[in-house]
Design a protein around this motif. Structure first.
Motif, PDB file in Angstrom:
ATOM      1  N   PRO A  54       0.813  -1.225   0.000  1.00 56.71           N
ATOM      2  CA  PRO A  54       0.000   0.000   0.000  1.00 56.71           C
ATOM      3  C   PRO A  54       0.839   1.264   0.000  1.00 56.71           C
TER       4      PRO A  54
ATOM      5  N   GLU B 290       0.162   5.361   0.834  1.00 58.40           N
ATOM      6  CA  GLU B 290      -0.849   6.183   1.487  1.00 58.40           C
ATOM      7  C   GLU B 290      -0.558   7.675   1.370  1.00 58.40           C
TER       8      GLU B 290
ATOM      9  N   ASN C 230      -5.927  10.198   3.796  1.00 55.94           N
ATOM     10  CA  ASN C 230      -6.721   9.001   4.116  1.00 55.94           C
ATOM     11  C   ASN C 230      -7.015   8.152   2.880  1.00 55.94           C
TER      12      ASN C 230
ATOM     13  N   THR D 141      -5.550   5.293   0.217  1.00 49.60           N
ATOM     14  CA  THR D 141      -4.566   4.223   0.054  1.00 49.60           C
ATOM     15  C   THR D 141      -4.663   3.667  -1.355  1.00 49.60           C
TER      16      THR D 141
ATOM     17  N   ASN E  20     -10.359   2.853   6.022  1.00 46.63           N
ATOM     18  CA  ASN E  20     -10.148   1.401   6.048  1.00 46.63           C
ATOM     19  C   ASN E  20     -11.102   0.657   5.122  1.00 46.63           C
TER      20      ASN E  20
ATOM     21  N   LYS F  47      -5.625   6.406  10.397  1.00 44.96           N
ATOM     22  CA  LYS F  47      -4.633   5.504   9.825  1.00 44.96           C
ATOM     23  C   LYS F  47      -5.319   4.332   9.142  1.00 44.96           C
ATOM     24  N   SER F  48      -4.854   4.021   7.947  1.00 42.09           N
ATOM     25  CA  SER F  48      -5.425   2.906   7.199  1.00 42.09           C
ATOM     26  C   SER F  48      -4.752   1.599   7.593  1.00 42.09           C
TER      27      SER F  48
ATOM     28  N   LYS G  98      -4.648  -3.900   3.665  1.00 42.12           N
ATOM     29  CA  LYS G  98      -3.516  -4.723   3.279  1.00 42.12           C
ATOM     30  C   LYS G  98      -3.750  -5.334   1.902  1.00 42.12           C
TER      31      LYS G  98
END
Length: 323
Positions: free
Chosen positions: A21, A23, A26, A28, A211, A247-248, A251
């Motif tokens: 990833p 980033e 926010n 990704t 997320n 925070k992301s 995965k």
């Protein structure tokens, strides 16, 4: 024979290598690459306009909200993406392109569109025409992919989406122009666009906000991704500003789950716009929706979206590559 070809298309190859990833704020990004090589280079819509190799006009003197006439003046095939924004006073109002199309050289076709400027229907036209630097915002593209309602119902939803964004960003637009939304946030958006660098082997990108994965766009080769990634990033950035930044934890395995869902979704053949090239498959499951345009058994453009009401994708066992 037709059934066999449909089966081959439905079992499309989703065996992509997925990058680690990357980033920014926010958002990704995961870049997708494939060992299969496809060197087809189409002329992008924005390139065709810049080179004066395409003519865009209303279908007749009165105009028709749901259609535009596009004439390819070159020998190259021109690609126009779903969510492309056609803007300017050469047409009576700005339009949003319904589905990805591939227009053959020296052909004139009528493409399907939605209104992207609710309060303008100009009686006088000039020669000003272009495409926006952004696609329609990603949540709107997702809704268009998933929406099975009538054309009128879809249009009313789009007007509502645009009005909501205009209100969210305090945009001043007398005509409710979707392009003004991007222009209002351009400085912030371009900082995000300039951050992402495309690996030389990448042919696609999966993007998420916070997320949650949002969408995947895949092209025939790295050249086409280089052209369209900035527009795709701008599209998702317009959806990212009003969401809580945190925070992301996305995965690579989340992208593989997304791809597996697409692989397992039922697919139906959709009739392409008359006079255009290729064959199109659509999929619309409980969790994902999208489409893929093929030409000569190779991918032209593949777009998929996680439905907004799905905060997570169903869980599946995964490998580094999707089987």
């Amino acid at each position: 024979m037709a059934d066999k070809k449909m089966e081959q298309m439905s079992n499309m190859n989703l065996n992509f290598n997925v990058s680690e990833p990357v980033e920014k704020n926010n958002i990704t990004a995961f870049f997708l690459s494939s060992i299969e090589k496809n060197n087809n280079k189409y002329l992008s819509f924005s390139e065709a306009i810049a080179k004066n190799q395409v003519q865009i006009s209303e279908v007749n003197k009165e105009g028709l909200l749901t259609k535009l006439s596009v004439s390819n003046k070159s020998s190259d095939n021109i690609i126009i993406l779903n969510g492309e924004l056609i803007i300017g006073t050469q047409i009576r109002q700005d339009r949003i392109v319904d589905s990805t199309v591939l227009i053959p050289g020296y052909a004139t076709v009528l493409i399907n569109t939605f209104c992207g400027e609710q309060y303008r229907w100009s009686p006088r036209l000039s020669n000003k025409i272009s495409t926006s630097e952004s696609l329609y915002f990603s949540s709107g593209r997702a809704n268009n992919a998933a929406d099975i309602n009538t054309k009128l119902s879809k249009q009313c939803r789009i007007w509502s989406e645009i009005s909501e964004k205009i209100s969210d960003f305090n945009v001043k637009s007398f005509t409710n122009s979707v392009d003004q939304i991007y222009k209002k946030k351009k400085v912030n958006v371009e900082e995000i666009v300039n951050f992402f660098k495309i690996p030389s082997e990448a042919v696609g990108v999966a993007l998420g906000i916070n997320n949650q994965l949002v969408n995947i766009d895949i092209f025939s080769n790295n050249y086409m991704l280089q052209i369209y990634l900035p527009k795709i990033i701008r599209s998702i950035a317009l959806d990212s500003f009003k969401k809580i930044s945190k925070k992301s934890y996305l995965k690579k395995k989340d992208v593989h789950r997304f791809l597996r869902q697409i692989h397992q979704a039922n697919k139906q053949k959709r009739k392409v716009v008359e006079g255009t090239l290729g064959e199109e498959l659509q999929f619309n499951s409980e969790s994902v929706a999208g489409s893929i345009l093929y030409h000569k058994e190779q991918t032209v453009h593949f777009s998929a979206f996680v439905k907004e009401n799905k905060t997570t994708l169903p869980q599946y066992e995964y490998e580094d590559k999707v089987a």
